[in-house]
Every structure is written in structure tokens, then in C-alpha cells.
Design a protein around this motif. Structure first.
Motif, PDB file in Angstrom:
ATOM      1  N   LEU A  98       5.349   6.608  -1.691  1.00  0.00           N
ATOM      2  CA  LEU A  98       6.769   7.220  -1.398  1.00  0.00           C
ATOM      3  C   LEU A  98       7.436   7.808  -2.597  1.00  0.00           C
ATOM      4  O   LEU A  98       7.614   7.124  -3.348  1.00  0.00           O
ATOM      5  CB  LEU A  98       7.458   6.340  -0.305  1.00  0.00           C
ATOM      6  N   ALA A  99       7.962   9.084  -2.214  1.00  0.00           N
ATOM      7  CA  ALA A  99       8.982   9.593  -3.387  1.00  0.00           C
ATOM      8  C   ALA A  99      10.143   9.027  -3.127  1.00  0.00           C
ATOM      9  O   ALA A  99      10.567   8.364  -2.136  1.00  0.00           O
ATOM     10  CB  ALA A  99       8.888  11.230  -3.214  1.00  0.00           C
ATOM     11  N   PRO A 100      11.336   9.064  -4.055  1.00  0.00           N
ATOM     12  CA  PRO A 100      12.621   8.529  -3.864  1.00  0.00           C
ATOM     13  C   PRO A 100      13.249   9.068  -2.530  1.00  0.00           C
ATOM     14  O   PRO A 100      12.969  10.361  -2.247  1.00  0.00           O
ATOM     15  CB  PRO A 100      13.093   9.207  -5.166  1.00  0.00           C
ATOM     16  N   ARG A 101      13.639   8.310  -1.946  1.00  0.00           N
ATOM     17  CA  ARG A 101      14.557   8.816  -0.668  1.00  0.00           C
ATOM     18  C   ARG A 101      13.519   9.086   0.476  1.00  0.00           C
ATOM     19  O   ARG A 101      13.744   9.337   1.549  1.00  0.00           O
ATOM     20  CB  ARG A 101      15.357   9.797  -0.916  1.00  0.00           C
ATOM     21  N   GLU A 102      12.279   9.021   0.106  1.00  0.00           N
ATOM     22  CA  GLU A 102      11.310   9.100   1.344  1.00  0.00           C
ATOM     23  C   GLU A 102      11.149   8.088   2.075  1.00  0.00           C
ATOM     24  O   GLU A 102      11.104   7.125   1.524  1.00  0.00           O
ATOM     25  CB  GLU A 102       9.879   9.773   0.664  1.00  0.00           C
ATOM     26  N   MET A 103      10.697   8.537   3.474  1.00  0.00           N
ATOM     27  CA  MET A 103      10.646   6.938   4.368  1.00  0.00           C
ATOM     28  C   MET A 103       9.445   6.934   4.984  1.00  0.00           C
ATOM     29  O   MET A 103       8.566   8.360   5.193  1.00  0.00           O
ATOM     30  CB  MET A 103      11.743   7.075   5.485  1.00  0.00           C
ATOM     31  N   LEU A 104       8.662   5.823   5.076  1.00  0.00           N
ATOM     32  CA  LEU A 104       7.184   5.745   6.022  1.00  0.00           C
ATOM     33  C   LEU A 104       7.838   6.221   7.669  1.00  0.00           C
ATOM     34  O   LEU A 104       8.933   5.714   7.882  1.00  0.00           O
ATOM     35  CB  LEU A 104       7.066   4.263   5.915  1.00  0.00           C
ATOM     36  N   ASP A 138       0.558  -1.343  -0.022  1.00  0.00           N
ATOM     37  CA  ASP A 138      -0.098  -0.181   0.081  1.00  0.00           C
ATOM     38  C   ASP A 138       1.003   1.148   0.161  1.00  0.00           C
ATOM     39  O   ASP A 138       0.449   2.166  -0.692  1.00  0.00           O
ATOM     40  CB  ASP A 138      -0.902   0.096   1.253  1.00  0.00           C
ATOM     41  N   VAL A 139       1.990   1.184   0.588  1.00  0.00           N
ATOM     42  CA  VAL A 139       2.652   2.521   1.013  1.00  0.00           C
ATOM     43  C   VAL A 139       3.587   2.542  -0.172  1.00  0.00           C
ATOM     44  O   VAL A 139       4.103   3.955  -0.628  1.00  0.00           O
ATOM     45  CB  VAL A 139       3.371   2.442   2.340  1.00  0.00           C
ATOM     46  N   SER A 176      -0.545  11.170   4.934  1.00  0.00           N
ATOM     47  CA  SER A 176      -1.509  10.187   5.154  1.00  0.00           C
ATOM     48  C   SER A 176      -1.226   9.804   6.631  1.00  0.00           C
ATOM     49  O   SER A 176      -0.090   9.783   7.023  1.00  0.00           O
ATOM     50  CB  SER A 176      -1.538   8.911   4.084  1.00  0.00           C
ATOM     51  N   ILE A 177      -2.315   9.125   7.129  1.00  0.00           N
ATOM     52  CA  ILE A 177      -2.202   8.330   8.329  1.00  0.00           C
ATOM     53  C   ILE A 177      -2.793   6.769   8.223  1.00  0.00           C
ATOM     54  O   ILE A 177      -3.949   7.003   7.824  1.00  0.00           O
ATOM     55  CB  ILE A 177      -2.805   9.122   9.680  1.00  0.00           C
ATOM     56  N   ARG A 178      -1.963   5.590   8.558  1.00  0.00           N
ATOM     57  CA  ARG A 178      -2.624   4.338   8.497  1.00  0.00           C
ATOM     58  C   ARG A 178      -2.590   3.971  10.117  1.00  0.00           C
ATOM     59  O   ARG A 178      -1.709   4.482  10.675  1.00  0.00           O
ATOM     60  CB  ARG A 178      -1.887   3.802   7.624  1.00  0.00           C
TER      61      ARG A 178
END
Ligand code: IMP
Ligand code: MG
Length: 184
Positions: free
Chosen positions: A38-44, A33-34, A130-132
């Protein structure tokens, strides 16, 4: 070796293998799902609610395949049954900024739901992307507010559970199986 449970007090509801399998399934679903968000280099940003969530969160993050970082929040909630109001006090806040971040909140169990409802409202005000919400256990019998639980390990109707991070009087968090306390 782990000490054995007292059969007078405990009954295993979900053994550790069942829990591990279910956690892997949740991790796979979360990753699927996530990943597209996520953009490149973005972290959850995985936010655990102390103390109960730390065992579930430790297992869950090791089954998630997208880049992630962790943070913790600690809440203390007091339910007043007479007024059916809840007061939630934040004992430890987040260290990360959540604005524009994809956030996964991890909790051990949803019971009345008031603590999670308060937290979601509190986090939404800071405008995350977003929030999950992931809970190890969804316990339905005493739910007072509707909650959108995105990832649920196990659904139970009622009963007091211990193990896998869940405590009874601060005990039993270290048990690997999810157990139900007898005589409660
Ligand atoms: P609520 O959803 O606002 O009622 O709060 C949920 C919190 O109550 C959880 O984070 C747990 O700390 C605690 N809790 C509720 N049910 C159980 C249980 O069966 N075992 C252990 N802790 C529980
Ligand atoms: Mg808790």
C-alpha cells in the motif's frame, strides 16, 4: 444469551474461541502481506460476498491493521448438475472502482468453487492491482475448479456447516460457533 443448539441436529466443529483465534491469525497474515503493497494513504478494498460472508468479514476486518474500506457484492449461483454448468447472476454490484486497487475478497465457504471462480474472473477483468481471497472454510470434497485460496480459516473434507454466517435454508447464520448439521 444465545439459545442453545439442538443436540439432535448440530455438532460444534469449531467453537467461538477457536474461530476468534483463527480469524486473528488470518488478520495478522493479511496485514503483514498487504502492508508493503500500500502506498501512503492507500486503502485495502475488502469485498464481502453477501449474505454469507458478513459475519466473518465483520470479525476479520477488526483484526486487520492496514487502512481499509469495505464493499459488498451479492451473487446468486445456480448449478445445473446435468450439464455441470453454473450460471451466476449478480444481484448487487460493487460500488467502488477496483481498477489498480489491492482487493481482498472474503467468502464464507468454498465448496464446488464455481461461484468464487466466476467472481475472480469477473473482478480480474477490471484490472485490480492485486486480488487475494479469504475464506472462513475450505470444503474440499466437491471442488470442481482449482482455486487459489490465500487465507483459509478451517479446512474440512465434507459435511454441511452452519453458523458464523453460514446458513441452512436461510437459518442459523447468527450462531457464533461453526457447526456441522447432523443427518445431512
Ligand atoms: P460454490 O463454491 O460455487 O459451490 O458455492 C459456495 C456457496 O454455497 C457458499 O457461498 C455457500 O453459500 C454455499 N454453501 C456451500 N457449502 C455450504 C455449507 O456447508 N453450509 C452453508 N452454505 C454452503
Ligand atoms: Mg454464499
Amino acid at each position: 444469551m444465545e439459545p442453545s443448539y439442538d443436540p439432535q441436529s448440530f455438532q460444534i466443529l469449531y467453537d467461538r474461541q477457536t474461530v476468534a483465534r483463527r480469524v486473528s491469525e488470518l488478520g495478522a497474515a493479511i496485514s503483514a502481506d498487504v502492508a508493503p503493497l500500500l502506498a501512503p494513504r492507500e486503502m485495502l478494498l475488502v469485498v464481502g460476498i453477501l449474505n454469507g460472508a458478513f459475519v466473518f468479514m465483520a470479525d476479520l476486518i477488526r483484526t486487520i491493521t492496514v487502512p481499509l474500506e469495505i464493499d459488498f457484492i451479492r451473487l446468486s449461483s445456480y448449478h445445473d448438475n446435468q450439464t455441470s454448468s453454473t450460471e451466476v447472476v449478480q444481484l448487487k454490484g460493487l460500488e467502488q472502482e477496483i481498477k489498480n486497487r489491492h482487493v481482498l475478497v472474503v467468502e464464507d465457504i468454498a465448496d464446488c468453487g464455481l461461484t468464487l471462480a466466476w467472481l475472480l474472473d469477473h473482478l480480474q477483468q477490471r484490472q485490480p492491482a492485486s486480488i487475494r481471497l479469504a475464506v472462513a472454510v475450505d470444503k474440499k470434497a466437491r471442488r470442481e475448479v482449482s482455486l487459489n485460496l490465500d487465507y483459509v480459516g478451517f479446512k474440512v473434507e465434507d459435511g454441511f456447516l452452519v453458523g458464523f454466517g453460514l446458513d441452512f435454508g436461510r437459518r442459523y447464520r447468527e450462531k457464533s460457533d461453526i457447526c456441522v448439521l447432523k443427518n445431512t
